[in-house]
Design a protein around this motif. Sequence first.
Motif, PDB file in Angstrom:
ATOM      1  N   VAL A  98       0.840  -1.202   0.000  1.00  0.00           N
ATOM      2  CA  VAL A  98       0.000   0.000   0.000  1.00  0.00           C
ATOM      3  C   VAL A  98       0.873   1.250   0.000  1.00  0.00           C
ATOM      4  O   VAL A  98       0.678   2.184  -0.794  1.00  0.00           O
ATOM      5  CB  VAL A  98      -0.947  -0.003   1.211  1.00  0.00           C
ATOM      6  CG1 VAL A  98      -1.733   1.302   1.281  1.00  0.00           C
ATOM      7  CG2 VAL A  98      -1.892  -1.195   1.147  1.00  0.00           C
ATOM      8  N   LEU A  99       1.860   1.270   0.896  1.00  0.00           N
ATOM      9  CA  LEU A  99       2.736   2.439   0.974  1.00  0.00           C
ATOM     10  C   LEU A  99       3.611   2.558  -0.276  1.00  0.00           C
ATOM     11  O   LEU A  99       3.872   3.660  -0.755  1.00  0.00           O
ATOM     12  CB  LEU A  99       3.609   2.352   2.223  1.00  0.00           C
ATOM     13  CG  LEU A  99       2.936   2.712   3.543  1.00  0.00           C
ATOM     14  CD1 LEU A  99       3.909   2.545   4.698  1.00  0.00           C
ATOM     15  CD2 LEU A  99       2.411   4.144   3.517  1.00  0.00           C
ATOM     16  N   GLY A 100       4.072   1.424  -0.798  1.00  0.00           N
ATOM     17  CA  GLY A 100       4.893   1.463  -2.003  1.00  0.00           C
ATOM     18  C   GLY A 100       4.143   2.052  -3.185  1.00  0.00           C
ATOM     19  O   GLY A 100       4.687   2.865  -3.935  1.00  0.00           O
ATOM     20  N   ALA A 101       2.873   1.649  -3.345  1.00  0.00           N
ATOM     21  CA  ALA A 101       2.066   2.186  -4.444  1.00  0.00           C
ATOM     22  C   ALA A 101       1.818   3.678  -4.257  1.00  0.00           C
ATOM     23  O   ALA A 101       1.809   4.455  -5.223  1.00  0.00           O
ATOM     24  CB  ALA A 101       0.737   1.438  -4.523  1.00  0.00           C
ATOM     25  N   PHE A 102       1.617   4.099  -3.016  1.00  0.00           N
ATOM     26  CA  PHE A 102       1.380   5.513  -2.704  1.00  0.00           C
ATOM     27  C   PHE A 102       2.617   6.345  -3.032  1.00  0.00           C
ATOM     28  O   PHE A 102       2.529   7.403  -3.672  1.00  0.00           O
ATOM     29  CB  PHE A 102       1.020   5.634  -1.220  1.00  0.00           C
ATOM     30  CG  PHE A 102       0.608   7.014  -0.782  1.00  0.00           C
ATOM     31  CD1 PHE A 102      -0.475   7.650  -1.353  1.00  0.00           C
ATOM     32  CD2 PHE A 102       1.303   7.658   0.234  1.00  0.00           C
ATOM     33  CE1 PHE A 102      -0.862   8.915  -0.930  1.00  0.00           C
ATOM     34  CE2 PHE A 102       0.923   8.917   0.668  1.00  0.00           C
ATOM     35  CZ  PHE A 102      -0.161   9.548   0.085  1.00  0.00           C
ATOM     36  N   VAL A 103       3.781   5.862  -2.623  1.00  0.00           N
ATOM     37  CA  VAL A 103       5.035   6.562  -2.921  1.00  0.00           C
ATOM     38  C   VAL A 103       5.257   6.634  -4.425  1.00  0.00           C
ATOM     39  O   VAL A 103       5.638   7.682  -4.960  1.00  0.00           O
ATOM     40  CB  VAL A 103       6.217   5.853  -2.228  1.00  0.00           C
ATOM     41  CG1 VAL A 103       7.552   6.358  -2.783  1.00  0.00           C
ATOM     42  CG2 VAL A 103       6.159   6.074  -0.720  1.00  0.00           C
ATOM     43  N   ARG A 104       5.011   5.525  -5.123  1.00  0.00           N
ATOM     44  CA  ARG A 104       5.210   5.511  -6.576  1.00  0.00           C
ATOM     45  C   ARG A 104       4.309   6.525  -7.265  1.00  0.00           C
ATOM     46  O   ARG A 104       4.762   7.303  -8.113  1.00  0.00           O
ATOM     47  CB  ARG A 104       4.930   4.115  -7.124  1.00  0.00           C
ATOM     48  CG  ARG A 104       5.101   4.013  -8.638  1.00  0.00           C
ATOM     49  CD  ARG A 104       4.682   2.652  -9.169  1.00  0.00           C
ATOM     50  NE  ARG A 104       3.248   2.446  -9.025  1.00  0.00           N
ATOM     51  CZ  ARG A 104       2.694   1.449  -8.371  1.00  0.00           C
ATOM     52  NH1 ARG A 104       3.454   0.557  -7.763  1.00  0.00           N
ATOM     53  NH2 ARG A 104       1.391   1.327  -8.291  1.00  0.00           N
ATOM     54  N   SER A 105       3.022   6.539  -6.904  1.00  0.00           N
ATOM     55  CA  SER A 105       2.093   7.431  -7.587  1.00  0.00           C
ATOM     56  C   SER A 105       2.447   8.889  -7.339  1.00  0.00           C
ATOM     57  O   SER A 105       2.376   9.719  -8.252  1.00  0.00           O
ATOM     58  CB  SER A 105       0.655   7.147  -7.145  1.00  0.00           C
ATOM     59  OG  SER A 105       0.473   7.450  -5.774  1.00  0.00           O
ATOM     60  N   ARG A 106       2.864   9.209  -6.127  1.00  0.00           N
ATOM     61  CA  ARG A 106       3.228  10.607  -5.829  1.00  0.00           C
ATOM     62  C   ARG A 106       4.591  10.966  -6.417  1.00  0.00           C
ATOM     63  O   ARG A 106       4.810  12.074  -6.885  1.00  0.00           O
ATOM     64  CB  ARG A 106       3.221  10.835  -4.316  1.00  0.00           C
ATOM     65  CG  ARG A 106       1.818  10.794  -3.720  1.00  0.00           C
ATOM     66  CD  ARG A 106       1.854  10.975  -2.210  1.00  0.00           C
ATOM     67  NE  ARG A 106       2.379  12.269  -1.801  1.00  0.00           N
ATOM     68  CZ  ARG A 106       1.672  13.398  -1.772  1.00  0.00           C
ATOM     69  NH1 ARG A 106       0.398  13.399  -2.142  1.00  0.00           N
ATOM     70  NH2 ARG A 106       2.223  14.526  -1.370  1.00  0.00           N
ATOM     71  N   GLY A 107       5.504  10.000  -6.396  1.00  0.00           N
ATOM     72  CA  GLY A 107       6.846  10.283  -6.902  1.00  0.00           C
ATOM     73  C   GLY A 107       6.877  10.558  -8.389  1.00  0.00           C
ATOM     74  O   GLY A 107       7.716  11.318  -8.871  1.00  0.00           O
TER      75      GLY A 107
END
Length: 458
Positions: free
Chosen positions: A178-187
């Motif tokens: 969940v956190l990895g996908a969130f970081v990817r989308s924002r990054g």
Amino acid sequence: MTATTRVPGPAGLPLIGSLLDLRRSSLATYLAAQRDHGDVLRITAGPPGLRAEIYLVASPEGVQQVLATESANFRKDNVFYSEIRESFGNGLLTAQDEDYLRQRRLVQPLFTRRRVDQYADAIGVEAESLVERWAAAPDGTVDAAEEMSRFALRTVARILFGQDVEQAVETVHDAFPVLGAFVRSRGFSPVRLPREWPLPGHRKALEAERTLYAVCDGIIERRAAEGVTEERDGEDLLGLLARARDEDGNQLDATELREQVLIFLLAGHETTATSLTFALHLLGKHPEQQRRAHQEVVELLADGRRPTAADYPKLPYLTQVLKEAMRLFPAAPSIGRRAVKSTVVGGVEIPGGADVLVAPYVTHRHPDHWEDPERFDPDRFTPEREAARHRYAWFPFGGGPRACIGQHFSMLESVLALAVLLREFEITAVDLDVPLGQGITLEVRGPARVKLTHRQEL
């Protein structure tokens, strides 16, 4: 050579440049750009006013300049590292300047070869547990990506938390994607709305973050209340971190401990899981190379014993298999930096403030350094051929002063785990092509199934 400020690169579409190509496949876009435009190029993406520019450096010489010889001029100041820092804390992966130097001094003694070799038994325990589970797999088929992710997570959690391993594993397993996908989308997004806005994706990510923090903090607080001692907590990494002191007697506080733990969990399981997944996948597609690796393993471990750290250097061909898997599928497919001041790389002037990317996924396929680069050939990594190549033609662990502190641990874990699995099973790839994506690490975005045949049944 006179530097030029006219930087080549793909034109992309009017108004949005290469935005759609990058969204479809950033890795394929980088490969095509290097093939068509050379070793230092510029990729633009996004509409006017929100346009991003990335300078891709693909030659080993340029990579060495960015990561090593001029590393002070290429910092972790970009958006992607900022987003990792926000979600996972300011641990060794993201810290800079005095914070980084202090953390490195505290943590470095815990990752010496001698210390890491002591973790071999924990690796063996988890590998043997995996063998038992695979022996009962329905139809003898497993998804290598899912299985290796869970194995690597359990291994690093056991080494970090010792007796508290079960308390952490399920939470981390659920929260990290969940956190990895969130970081990817924002990054990778040109627009980043404030994290505190109550959007569905934000709420889900922040809940995962709170749950993850709570588990780590709970274990750390319990250890502190009981008094962390070597006698009670043994040699697990959390105990060692809690006891670590620098030359002035300083130590990590509770928040810093949690941040280091989270970074170790992130870097210590996703990267190793990726390497193991593709080593199995490639061996499953190449029976002759698998036969050679299996023969090496059974000659060393014929008595069925658990492998030790002393066995690692006695498995050279299996190590070559792993290195070749890491060449083709590096867990960190690209590494970002931001230039502090204007710099000439490969005859091209990169301006100060520019986002700079070095990409193992691209450099590991550079035709000037790798013959027939898409072919799986572990013999590329014989000692003689390694010595003849540029140091930065292969850099899955980064390089320079920010090279991965855990690279010996990752190699040890991967080789010993593969040895146990190949001793017990013949591997056949079911999914011959595995779809890829890029997040914090290289992502498997589809099934990576392998068929298992127990060696006793052959």
